[in-house]
Motif scaffolding. Structure first.
Motif, PDB file in Angstrom:
ATOM      1  N   ALA A  75       0.860  -1.179   0.000  1.00  0.00           N
ATOM      2  CA  ALA A  75       0.000   0.000   0.000  1.00  0.00           C
ATOM      3  C   ALA A  75       0.898   1.231   0.000  1.00  0.00           C
ATOM      4  O   ALA A  75       1.885   1.283   0.721  1.00  0.00           O
ATOM      5  CB  ALA A  75      -0.896  -0.011   1.234  1.00  0.00           C
ATOM      6  N   PHE A  76       0.564   2.182  -0.866  1.00  0.00           N
ATOM      7  CA  PHE A  76       1.227   3.490  -0.833  1.00  0.00           C
ATOM      8  C   PHE A  76       0.241   4.437  -0.177  1.00  0.00           C
ATOM      9  O   PHE A  76      -0.653   4.953  -0.840  1.00  0.00           O
ATOM     10  CB  PHE A  76       1.563   3.974  -2.236  1.00  0.00           C
ATOM     11  N   GLY A  77       0.356   4.621   1.109  1.00  0.00           N
ATOM     12  CA  GLY A  77      -0.640   5.425   1.816  1.00  0.00           C
ATOM     13  C   GLY A  77      -1.989   4.717   1.732  1.00  0.00           C
ATOM     14  O   GLY A  77      -2.104   3.545   2.090  1.00  0.00           O
ATOM     15  N   ASP A  78      -2.978   5.408   1.199  1.00  0.00           N
ATOM     16  CA  ASP A  78      -4.310   4.814   1.069  1.00  0.00           C
ATOM     17  C   ASP A  78      -4.422   3.930  -0.147  1.00  0.00           C
ATOM     18  O   ASP A  78      -5.308   3.093  -0.255  1.00  0.00           O
ATOM     19  CB  ASP A  78      -5.369   5.927   0.907  1.00  0.00           C
ATOM     20  N   ARG A  79      -3.526   4.152  -1.073  1.00  0.00           N
ATOM     21  CA  ARG A  79      -3.649   3.466  -2.357  1.00  0.00           C
ATOM     22  C   ARG A  79      -3.026   2.067  -2.269  1.00  0.00           C
ATOM     23  O   ARG A  79      -1.861   1.917  -1.960  1.00  0.00           O
ATOM     24  CB  ARG A  79      -2.930   4.280  -3.418  1.00  0.00           C
ATOM     25  N   ILE A  80      -3.850   1.086  -2.541  1.00  0.00           N
ATOM     26  CA  ILE A  80      -3.352  -0.287  -2.483  1.00  0.00           C
ATOM     27  C   ILE A  80      -2.930  -0.711  -3.883  1.00  0.00           C
ATOM     28  O   ILE A  80      -3.765  -0.857  -4.776  1.00  0.00           O
ATOM     29  CB  ILE A  80      -4.425  -1.216  -1.913  1.00  0.00           C
ATOM     30  N   ALA A  81      -1.636  -0.882  -4.069  1.00  0.00           N
ATOM     31  CA  ALA A  81      -1.131  -1.237  -5.402  1.00  0.00           C
ATOM     32  C   ALA A  81      -1.221  -2.746  -5.608  1.00  0.00           C
ATOM     33  O   ALA A  81      -1.625  -3.221  -6.666  1.00  0.00           O
ATOM     34  CB  ALA A  81       0.306  -0.762  -5.566  1.00  0.00           C
ATOM     35  N   VAL A  82      -0.826  -3.505  -4.587  1.00  0.00           N
ATOM     36  CA  VAL A  82      -0.956  -4.958  -4.637  1.00  0.00           C
ATOM     37  C   VAL A  82      -1.710  -5.356  -3.376  1.00  0.00           C
ATOM     38  O   VAL A  82      -1.288  -5.045  -2.271  1.00  0.00           O
ATOM     39  CB  VAL A  82       0.431  -5.636  -4.672  1.00  0.00           C
ATOM     40  N   ALA A  83      -2.848  -6.033  -3.565  1.00  0.00           N
ATOM     41  CA  ALA A  83      -3.713  -6.298  -2.415  1.00  0.00           C
ATOM     42  C   ALA A  83      -3.341  -7.609  -1.741  1.00  0.00           C
ATOM     43  O   ALA A  83      -3.164  -7.677  -0.531  1.00  0.00           O
ATOM     44  CB  ALA A  83      -5.176  -6.331  -2.860  1.00  0.00           C
ATOM     45  N   ASP A  84      -3.191  -8.654  -2.532  1.00  0.00           N
ATOM     46  CA  ASP A  84      -2.994  -9.965  -1.938  1.00  0.00           C
ATOM     47  C   ASP A  84      -2.495 -10.877  -3.046  1.00  0.00           C
ATOM     48  O   ASP A  84      -3.268 -11.415  -3.815  1.00  0.00           O
ATOM     49  CB  ASP A  84      -4.331 -10.461  -1.379  1.00  0.00           C
ATOM     50  N   LEU A  85      -1.198 -11.013  -3.103  1.00  0.00           N
ATOM     51  CA  LEU A  85      -0.619 -11.747  -4.218  1.00  0.00           C
ATOM     52  C   LEU A  85       0.019 -13.042  -3.726  1.00  0.00           C
ATOM     53  O   LEU A  85       0.970 -13.018  -2.957  1.00  0.00           O
ATOM     54  CB  LEU A  85       0.433 -10.874  -4.913  1.00  0.00           C
ATOM     55  N   SER A  86      -0.546 -14.146  -4.161  1.00  0.00           N
ATOM     56  CA  SER A  86       0.047 -15.444  -3.845  1.00  0.00           C
ATOM     57  C   SER A  86       0.229 -16.190  -5.156  1.00  0.00           C
ATOM     58  O   SER A  86      -0.736 -16.435  -5.865  1.00  0.00           O
ATOM     59  CB  SER A  86      -0.866 -16.249  -2.928  1.00  0.00           C
ATOM     60  N   LEU A  87       1.444 -16.509  -5.472  1.00  0.00           N
ATOM     61  CA  LEU A  87       1.655 -17.296  -6.681  1.00  0.00           C
ATOM     62  C   LEU A  87       2.988 -18.015  -6.617  1.00  0.00           C
ATOM     63  O   LEU A  87       3.849 -17.692  -5.805  1.00  0.00           O
ATOM     64  CB  LEU A  87       1.575 -16.431  -7.935  1.00  0.00           C
ATOM     65  N   THR A  88       3.128 -19.002  -7.465  1.00  0.00           N
ATOM     66  CA  THR A  88       4.392 -19.734  -7.537  1.00  0.00           C
ATOM     67  C   THR A  88       4.795 -19.854  -8.996  1.00  0.00           C
ATOM     68  O   THR A  88       3.950 -19.993  -9.880  1.00  0.00           O
ATOM     69  CB  THR A  88       4.254 -21.143  -6.954  1.00  0.00           C
ATOM     70  N   VAL A  89       6.066 -19.771  -9.219  1.00  0.00           N
ATOM     71  CA  VAL A  89       6.619 -19.948 -10.557  1.00  0.00           C
ATOM     72  C   VAL A  89       7.686 -21.030 -10.468  1.00  0.00           C
ATOM     73  O   VAL A  89       8.585 -20.938  -9.627  1.00  0.00           O
ATOM     74  CB  VAL A  89       7.244 -18.644 -11.084  1.00  0.00           C
ATOM     75  N   GLY A  90       7.553 -22.053 -11.292  1.00  0.00           N
ATOM     76  CA  GLY A  90       8.494 -23.171 -11.234  1.00  0.00           C
ATOM     77  C   GLY A  90       9.781 -22.856 -11.974  1.00  0.00           C
ATOM     78  O   GLY A  90       9.835 -21.950 -12.809  1.00  0.00           O
ATOM     79  N   TYR A  91      10.806 -23.612 -11.651  1.00  0.00           N
ATOM     80  CA  TYR A  91      12.079 -23.450 -12.361  1.00  0.00           C
ATOM     81  C   TYR A  91      11.899 -23.806 -13.832  1.00  0.00           C
ATOM     82  O   TYR A  91      11.213 -24.771 -14.169  1.00  0.00           O
ATOM     83  CB  TYR A  91      13.157 -24.342 -11.738  1.00  0.00           C
ATOM     84  N   GLY A  92      12.491 -23.011 -14.680  1.00  0.00           N
ATOM     85  CA  GLY A  92      12.463 -23.291 -16.107  1.00  0.00           C
ATOM     86  C   GLY A  92      11.180 -22.868 -16.810  1.00  0.00           C
ATOM     87  O   GLY A  92      11.020 -23.074 -17.997  1.00  0.00           O
ATOM     88  N   GLU A  93      10.297 -22.258 -16.057  1.00  0.00           N
ATOM     89  CA  GLU A  93       9.025 -21.862 -16.636  1.00  0.00           C
ATOM     90  C   GLU A  93       9.104 -20.475 -17.264  1.00  0.00           C
ATOM     91  O   GLU A  93       9.864 -19.635 -16.800  1.00  0.00           O
ATOM     92  CB  GLU A  93       8.006 -21.779 -15.502  1.00  0.00           C
TER      93      GLU A  93
END
Ligand SMILES: Nc1ncnc2c1ncn2[C@@H]1O[C@H](COP(=O)(O)OP(=O)(O)O)[C@@H](O)[C@H]1O
Ligand SMILES: [Mg+2]
Lengths: 285, 318
Positions: free
Chosen positions: B22-40
């Motif tokens: 969050a930048f002050g009130d502004r939420i740029a990324v809210a809730d990021l869950s992810l996975t990236v595999g090797y070689g992908e």
């Protein structure tokens, strides 16, 4: 040591800045005028001396008082130009590079953020050490070869003028991690101006024996000790007879700051640099 | 110690858990869950302002998350020991443009800790790779925007990284340049390099990515292998001869018929669960003696999916 890579880059970049080039040009003009001025001064002195001798009058003040005043004037200008150059060179060093994005590819590299700040500081410091060294050498050489005069403690004076530049560098870089380039420029120049004014106020206070004015000067020199270090340099670089003759004045002092003040200034320079590192460490880009 | 693989403490090249900024009130990324595999080759998609750049900046340590954690190459976010193995092209970058391309790469090579010999070998290699060999000795100030993007990519590849993070790498490139970048990414994949590609250019992502995430307003709204995200419904157009009603009814048991244009040559628009269902449908038609003039699968494009997902979200909240 990755800071050395940044130092090298900063040094090269600093020399390319237009404002820095402007200061260097100004310094060249100053050097020419200074050599010429010193030459005229020596000629005048000799003419006056010859006149006086022909009238059978005795010399009131020794030559070195005047020669020393010429040196003091030269060094004061060097000190002032170095201060301006420091601020111009470093005013946007972090802020404007964040704005422009030149740091975005550098920070994710295997380098610590504090190394970036330290490297920049070292790069500018190297540039200033050379610049001030050359300028002090010009003043000293002019005095020696044109005026046949050797000011005392010139190395200490060089060290102190360098200290003035370094503390302004730390101050400017700290400001640059906190404010935008423009705001930082305004703030640092105001503080620099304040330091100079504070020094003048203190001298007036000394001359008038006014405690309050002196105290104001002291407080300002705690806030920004640049002017007090200059005054110590000026005190050291004059023979005692010249200090006594000039008395409290805009360019020097009769009451030199103590060695404690020197340590305070060194500490100030280091602490402000450390604060800049700490601040940059946590900064989002 | 400048090269050599990190101990692999994790199966993922990138993993994030509820990352938030969050930048002050502004939420740029809210809730990021992810996975990236090797070689992908991983595509990170989203409309402008979705939070892609912010997410990537957290991955490379330019900004600190407000909450959440993550690992890159098995190390915590911003960790120093992973950086040697990461190449990063920032979105809004400007290089010290008074340097020549070669000098810039030398600088970044030093930052990576490459020895003089390694730099001497590697710099011409990457310059060749991005097609800037000729411009190596020119000041970057004289480069076109596209050339600057290329030197940026060169800088990211300099350390032979295991993970390359590219934030809008083709925004300044012409179609030829874009194709070059696509080829480059394919080559990286062939070398086993993991690529995280931030983009709002759907066709580009569609052409090269193995898996994608679509983000909107700082949240992942779709995540998975490209093939399965685009699968779902397969739209098919059948061009037939006469179509008896009985056959149509039989057909409707295999595929969902959306529309029939009757006439001399009936056209039938249908949706199938998968390609096997389409094959069965053709089989049925042929057995029933219906002439089949054409079967045209209309693969759902990434653009369709994207527009659908993003506008659904807009509708929900609006
Ligand atoms: N430094 C910042 N300060 C305030 N808001 C920001 C900052 N950086 C990004 N934002 C806001 O966060 C949101 C996401 O931005 P960004 O990550 O750049 O999106 P994208 O890369 O997907 O276009 C935008 O609304 C943007 O205005
Ligand atoms: Mg972006």
């Amino acid at each position: 040591m990755k800071a050395a890579i940044i130092a090298q880059l900063t040094f090269r970049e600093g020399l390319r800045k237009k404002l820095v080039l402007g200061v260097i040009l100004l310094s060249l003009i100053f050097a020419v005028l200074y050599v010429w001025g010193f030459h005229l001064f020596v000629q005048d002195w000799r003419a006056m001396e010859a006149q006086r001798q022909s009238r059978g009058a005795t010399t009131i003040l020794p030559y070195e008082v005047f020669a020393s005043a010429m040196v003091l004037l030269g060094l004061w200008t060097v000190n002032f130009l170095a201060g301006v150059m420091t601020i111009f060179a470093a005013v946007g060093t972090i802020a404007s590079e964040i704005e422009q994005g030149t740091l975005h590819a550098i920070i994710p590299k295997p380098i610590h953020r504090w190394e970036i700040v330290l490297g920049k500081w070292l790069g500018y410091a190297g540039m200033l050490a050379i610049y001030i060294g050359v300028m002090v050498a010009i003043v000293t050489m002019t005095a020696r070869f044109i005026g046949d005069y050797r000011p005392p403690n010139i190395l200490q004076a060089y060290g102190l003028i360098l200290l003035v530049a370094f503390m302004l560098l730390s101050l400017t870089m700290l400001g640059s991690t906190l404010f935008s380039t423009v705001a930082n420029g305004v703030i640092v120049f105001m503080l620099y101006g304040l330091a100079i004014t504070g020094g003048l106020v203190e001298q007036i206070g000394t001359a008038l024996d006014n405690d309050i004015l002196v105290r104001i000067g002291v407080i300002v020199s705690i806030l920004v000790p640049s002017d007090s270090m200059w005054r110590l340099a000026s005190y050291l670089v004059q023979p005692r007879i010249a200090v006594n003759f000039l008395g409290p004045n805009p360019f020097g002092t009769t009451v030199p700051p103590s060695s404690l003040a020197v340590w305070y200034s060194i500490g100030y320079t280091v602490v402000l640099l450390l604060l800049a590192m700490a601040r940059f460490q946590r900064r989002d880009l | 110690m400048t090269s050599g693989a990190l101990p692999q403490c994790s199966d993922w090249a990138i993993e994030t858990y509820s990352l938030r900024k969050a930048f002050g009130d502004r939420i740029a990324v809210a809730d990021l869950s992810l996975t990236v595999g090797y070689g992908e080759v991983f595509g990170f998609l989203g409309p402008n302002g979705a939070g892609k750049t912010t997410a990537v900046k957290m991955l490379v340590g330019l900004i600190r998350p407000t909450a959440g954690t993550g690992r890159v190459l098995g190390r915590p976010l911003g960790d120093h020991s992973a950086r040697r193995q990461i190449g990063y092209l920032p979105e809004l970058f400007r290089f010290h443009d008074w340097l020549t391309g070669e000098e810039l790469l030398d600088l970044h090579g030093k930052l990576y800790g490459l020895s003089r010999a390694e730099r001497r070998r590697r710099i011409p290699e990457v310059l060749e790779l991005v097609g800037l060999a000729e411009a190596a000795r020119r000041r970057i100030r004289t480069y076109s925007k596209g050339m600057q993007q290329r030197i940026g990519i060169a800088q990211a590849l300099l350390g032979s990284p295991r993970l390359v993070i590219l934030d809008e790498p083709t925004s300044a490139l012409d179609p030829l340049g874009r194709r070059d970048v696509r080829d480059l990414i394919r080559r990286l994949r062939a070398d086993g390099v993991t690529v995280f590609l931030n983009s709002h250019l759907l066709s580009e992502v569609e052409a090269i990515c193995d898996r994608i995430a679509i983000v909107n307003r700082g949240r992942v709204i779709a995540l998975g292998p490209m093939s399965s995200l685009l699968a779902g419904d397969l739209a098919v157009e059948f061009r037939l001869g006469a179509l008896p009603d009985g056959t149509l009814h039989a057909l409707e048991r295999l595929i969902q018929v959306d529309a029939v244009q009757h006439g001399e040559r009936p056209v039938l628009i249908a949706r199938a669960a998968d390609e096997a269902a389409v094959a069965h449908a053709v089989d049925l038609l042929v057995r029933a003696g219906v002439p089949v003039y054409g079967v045209i699968p209309e693969r759902r494009s990434l653009e369709d999916l994207f527009v659908q997902l993003v506008s659904d979200e807009q509708a929900e909240s609006g």
